[in-house]
Write an enzyme that holds these catalytic residues in place. Sequence first.
Site, PDB file in Angstrom:
ATOM      1  N   GLU A  62       0.890  -1.328  -0.116  1.00  0.00           N
ATOM      2  CA  GLU A  62       0.105   0.122  -0.108  1.00  0.00           C
ATOM      3  C   GLU A  62       0.862   1.116   0.075  1.00  0.00           C
ATOM      4  OE1 GLU A  62      -3.318   0.020   0.080  1.00  0.00           O
ATOM      5  OE2 GLU A  62      -3.847  -1.992   0.810  1.00  0.00           O
TER       6      GLU A  62
HETATM    7  C1  FAD Z   1       3.411  -9.177   0.248  1.00  0.00           C
HETATM    8  C2  FAD Z   1       2.950  -8.504  -0.738  1.00  0.00           C
HETATM    9  C3  FAD Z   1       1.491  -8.283  -0.973  1.00  0.00           C
HETATM   10  C4  FAD Z   1       1.257  -7.506  -1.874  1.00  0.00           C
HETATM   11  N1  FAD Z   1      -0.132  -7.364  -2.330  1.00  0.00           N
HETATM   12  C5  FAD Z   1      -0.515  -6.787  -3.638  1.00  0.00           C
HETATM   13  C6  FAD Z   1      -1.559  -6.816  -4.046  1.00  0.00           C
HETATM   14  O1  FAD Z   1      -2.494  -7.575  -3.708  1.00  0.00           O
HETATM   15  N2  FAD Z   1      -2.076  -6.054  -5.385  1.00  0.00           N
HETATM   16  C7  FAD Z   1      -1.039  -5.292  -5.820  1.00  0.00           C
HETATM   17  O2  FAD Z   1      -1.349  -4.852  -6.794  1.00  0.00           O
HETATM   18  N3  FAD Z   1       0.142  -5.021  -5.464  1.00  0.00           N
HETATM   19  C8  FAD Z   1       0.528  -5.874  -4.241  1.00  0.00           C
HETATM   20  N4  FAD Z   1       1.813  -5.853  -3.682  1.00  0.00           N
HETATM   21  C9  FAD Z   1       2.634  -4.809  -4.320  1.00  0.00           C
HETATM   22  C10 FAD Z   1       2.796  -3.542  -3.487  1.00  0.00           C
HETATM   23  O3  FAD Z   1       2.045  -2.638  -3.392  1.00  0.00           O
HETATM   24  C11 FAD Z   1       4.387  -3.103  -3.925  1.00  0.00           C
HETATM   25  O4  FAD Z   1       5.498  -3.948  -3.535  1.00  0.00           O
HETATM   26  C12 FAD Z   1       4.759  -1.667  -3.514  1.00  0.00           C
HETATM   27  O5  FAD Z   1       4.114  -0.684  -4.035  1.00  0.00           O
HETATM   28  C13 FAD Z   1       6.349  -1.221  -3.785  1.00  0.00           C
HETATM   29  O6  FAD Z   1       6.699  -1.735  -4.936  1.00  0.00           O
HETATM   30  P1  FAD Z   1       8.077  -2.346  -5.136  1.00  0.00           P
HETATM   31  O7  FAD Z   1       8.084  -3.578  -4.319  1.00  0.00           O
HETATM   32  O8  FAD Z   1       8.029  -2.914  -6.502  1.00  0.00           O
HETATM   33  O9  FAD Z   1       9.118  -1.437  -4.618  1.00  0.00           O
HETATM   34  P2  FAD Z   1       9.922  -0.379  -5.799  1.00  0.00           P
HETATM   35  O10 FAD Z   1       8.912   0.492  -6.351  1.00  0.00           O
HETATM   36  O11 FAD Z   1      11.073  -1.101  -6.503  1.00  0.00           O
HETATM   37  O12 FAD Z   1      10.405   0.558  -4.664  1.00  0.00           O
HETATM   38  C14 FAD Z   1      11.668   0.368  -4.011  1.00  0.00           C
HETATM   39  C15 FAD Z   1      12.053   1.245  -2.832  1.00  0.00           C
HETATM   40  O13 FAD Z   1      12.255   2.686  -3.267  1.00  0.00           O
HETATM   41  C16 FAD Z   1      11.242   3.484  -2.751  1.00  0.00           C
HETATM   42  N5  FAD Z   1      10.940   4.338  -3.876  1.00  0.00           N
HETATM   43  C17 FAD Z   1      10.311   4.235  -5.042  1.00  0.00           C
HETATM   44  N6  FAD Z   1      10.139   5.526  -5.613  1.00  0.00           N
HETATM   45  C18 FAD Z   1      10.242   6.311  -4.738  1.00  0.00           C
HETATM   46  C19 FAD Z   1      10.305   8.014  -4.658  1.00  0.00           C
HETATM   47  N7  FAD Z   1       9.908   8.630  -5.595  1.00  0.00           N
HETATM   48  N8  FAD Z   1      10.662   8.594  -3.621  1.00  0.00           N
HETATM   49  C20 FAD Z   1      11.009   7.981  -2.239  1.00  0.00           C
HETATM   50  N9  FAD Z   1      11.186   6.510  -2.580  1.00  0.00           N
HETATM   51  C21 FAD Z   1      11.100   5.821  -3.416  1.00  0.00           C
HETATM   52  C22 FAD Z   1      10.112   2.851  -1.999  1.00  0.00           C
HETATM   53  O14 FAD Z   1       9.630   3.442  -1.103  1.00  0.00           O
HETATM   54  C23 FAD Z   1      11.053   1.346  -1.895  1.00  0.00           C
HETATM   55  O15 FAD Z   1      11.664   1.470  -0.674  1.00  0.00           O
HETATM   56  C24 FAD Z   1       2.198  -6.549  -2.714  1.00  0.00           C
HETATM   57  C25 FAD Z   1       3.425  -6.624  -2.087  1.00  0.00           C
HETATM   58  C26 FAD Z   1       3.878  -7.421  -1.249  1.00  0.00           C
HETATM   59  C27 FAD Z   1       5.196  -7.635  -1.056  1.00  0.00           C
END
Ligand code: FAD
Length: 760
Positions: free
Chosen positions: A454
């Site tokens: 989220e």
């Molecule tokens: C267990 C689990 C359940 C999930 N369930 C769902 C689901 O049901 N449906 C769904 O659609 N998604 C789901 N997700 C996805 C979740 O919403 C994403 O993992 C999340 O949005 C972060 O994306 P990412 O993991 O690709 O991280 P990335 O986008 O790769 O980010 C990596 C890091 O960079 C930081 N970052 C990125 N951009 C910026 C910025 N502009 N400024 C500062 N920091 C930044 C982030 O905060 C993070 O710390 C789930 C994820 C997990 C792990």
Amino acid sequence: MTLLLILVITLAVLLGVTPIRRALISAPVFKVFKKILPPLSETEQQAMEAGDVWWDGDLFQGKPDWQKLHHYPKPRLSEDEQAFMDEQVETLLAMLDDYDIVQKKRDLPEKVWDYLKQEGFFAMIIPKSYGGRGFSAIANSTIVSRIASRSLTAAVTVMVPNSLGPGELLMHYGTDQQKEYWLPRLADGRDVPCFALTGPEAGSDAGGIPDTGVICRGEFEGEEVVGIRLNWDKRYITLSPVATVLGLAFKLFDPDGLLGDKKDIGITCALIPTTHPGVEIGDRHFPMGMAFMNGTTYGKDVFIPLDWIIGGPDYAGRGWRMLVECLSAGRGISLPALATATGHLASRMTGAYSYVRQQFGLSIGKFEGVQEAFARIGGLTYGLEAMRVMTAGAIDLKLSPGVVTAIAKYHMTEMSRTILNDAFDIHAGRAIQLGPKNYLAHGYMGVPISITVEGANILTRNLMIFGQGATRCHPYVLAELQAAANPDANEGLQQFDGLLLRHVGFALGNTFSCLWQGLTAAAFNKSPMAGETARYYKQLSRMSRALALTADISMLMLGGDLKRKEMLSARLGDVLSHLYMASAVLKFYEDNGRQQADLPFVHYNLQRALAEIGRAFDGFFANFPARAVAVVLKRLIFPFGIGYKMPADDICMEICDALSKPGVIRDRLTHLCYIGEGEQDPTGLMEQAFIEMHQAQPQLKAILLAQRDGKISRKVPMDQAISEAEAAGIVTAEQAEQLHHMNKLRFEAISVDSFKSGEL
Ligand SMILES: Cc1cc2nc3c(=O)[nH]c(=O)nc-3n(C[C@H](O)[C@H](O)[C@H](O)COP(=O)(O)OP(=O)(O)OC[C@H]3O[C@@H](n4cnc5c(N)ncnc54)[C@H](O)[C@@H]3O)c2cc1C
């Protein structure tokens, strides 16, 4: 005098005569304003405009109306909801063996799945008219919390269908036909939903999803219709391995103009049965070893009819706004519920363990080092509960407060991380050894999940809280941005002109007010309450003004660059967040009848919040690029320095004391923690050992005294000391029996699991 008169007349003409003001002041400022503004993308624009401003608006604008805060109704469960808590939730909890679920089955048992579906756990937010439970946000939150104190896996499984996903989207935007078809099926568990937004290339930048839908003609149920050809590749999707209906977000294009003139329609959400030809539910992920269902889904050239778009074809391209508007549920209810459960479990069990566990001849809870960490657990837990209740209360007011829920999501999950670290440190080896007796490990393993979902936390803190807060909560900035974006330049200038004067007045008012409040240490500020909390209201009002002024100055000096200066803007976001947390604690204390026993917890949270606000301002001023401005601003707001201190040691000790003895205060402060029945249950065992040890205190003291006086042996195992005490007439036979039982329990409670060779 003549010069002064000329000056006053000139100013009056410049500011008071609209055509002159507009030409000489507003127009040039408007030009500069437009230049320094970063171009807003459509998704950013929609995110900015979505949702509601609530109490965050008062805090951001420098004049919190405390009476208004206290007039928000106290969130409480209805009779129906309480009955569900007492009956269905308790039955479910007794069915859960989290060690078996996570470490052995890696799934919920079949009978638990059935019970969840049959009792409407997946339909808490679906209205009764569609067969759902129609529960309030506070009930949803309380139920998820209580389950999470027993099993994170079960809690996540319950929370997802009740959070952002098909159910929520259908209720807000679904056509009548969609609602009538899907909602009863979701309510009785015939269908299990998941929602897929994230993919390998788009996580935090969800607006950048590469998944596409193209409007075209195709065949559906034997007929040629206009529909959408979809291609997607999604990962991390909770419940996808068991889902029967897939909510899908994709970018919609209409290259042949079959729907209208617009070729790039934008993000759109559709509902697709997972049995539909071409829908692939891929492999399962294994998030931190937790057993809730999470996995992938993909599809290639899957054709769906147009009326599978949530809301029907009218809602094509409105998906991003829909998602942002509905995010509040996940951020404001589900994740805060999980975090608070962690706090309640850790407070109750750490209090018990630090009493039961003895080293150097004393309960470890008597050592100040342990108390420091335990007070943090207890203090933060009170803050978590206050914020959980207040934030769910906002959602029950039918609001969708984007900034407040981002604050709750970020800070509450971070607080639960701190709490679990402390609980682990205090339990030490007892928390490390995995096995059925370990009630903390799965929560600890699951914390990074809450941090990530989220809106991953770094992004939430750095971009959302202040970025969205500054535009949404500021009295003029959003309107000024809209004026700047007005395609009719003259109309835009007219709007801007009206706003500018008021904005300048607002900034000047804040400047003088900050100086006055700084010089007088806010002594003349009004407080809505008398007594020990009065001083906090005064200081919070002062810091709210300071935020309003500092935010304005930073936007003025840095313009669009502020968006990239995340380290700076995040600190202002921290100020807003701590103002919110402090308000929640004050409201919680009042709503619960100003109980004397709560005061150490209130002091802890308020002092911590003010200290964190001071720290955030200090970091901001130390790093603000316009050095002279930073120095002047700091002197103006804190003419005598930043005097806020972290909670005093005696407050920490009072918190530890309250949570280290059985009784109504401990019960009330940890009411979300499930305690299993009997000594076979890990939490039941710890609780029972703790209670029996407390009950045995008079006899244990008598034994200790006898040892000191040399009447019985010293430094012998406790069972031997008890037997000798019985023989010497220091305790009766009945008391000795109870003491032996207590000692057996104590030993069991400090024991950890071990496994035979090959068993693992
Ligand atoms: C267990 C689990 C359940 C999930 N369930 C769902 C689901 O049901 N449906 C769904 O659609 N998604 C789901 N997700 C996805 C979740 O919403 C994403 O993992 C999340 O949005 C972060 O994306 P990412 O993991 O690709 O991280 P990335 O986008 O790769 O980010 C990596 C890091 O960079 C930081 N970052 C990125 N951009 C910026 C910025 N502009 N400024 C500062 N920091 C930044 C982030 O905060 C993070 O710390 C789930 C994820 C997990 C792990």
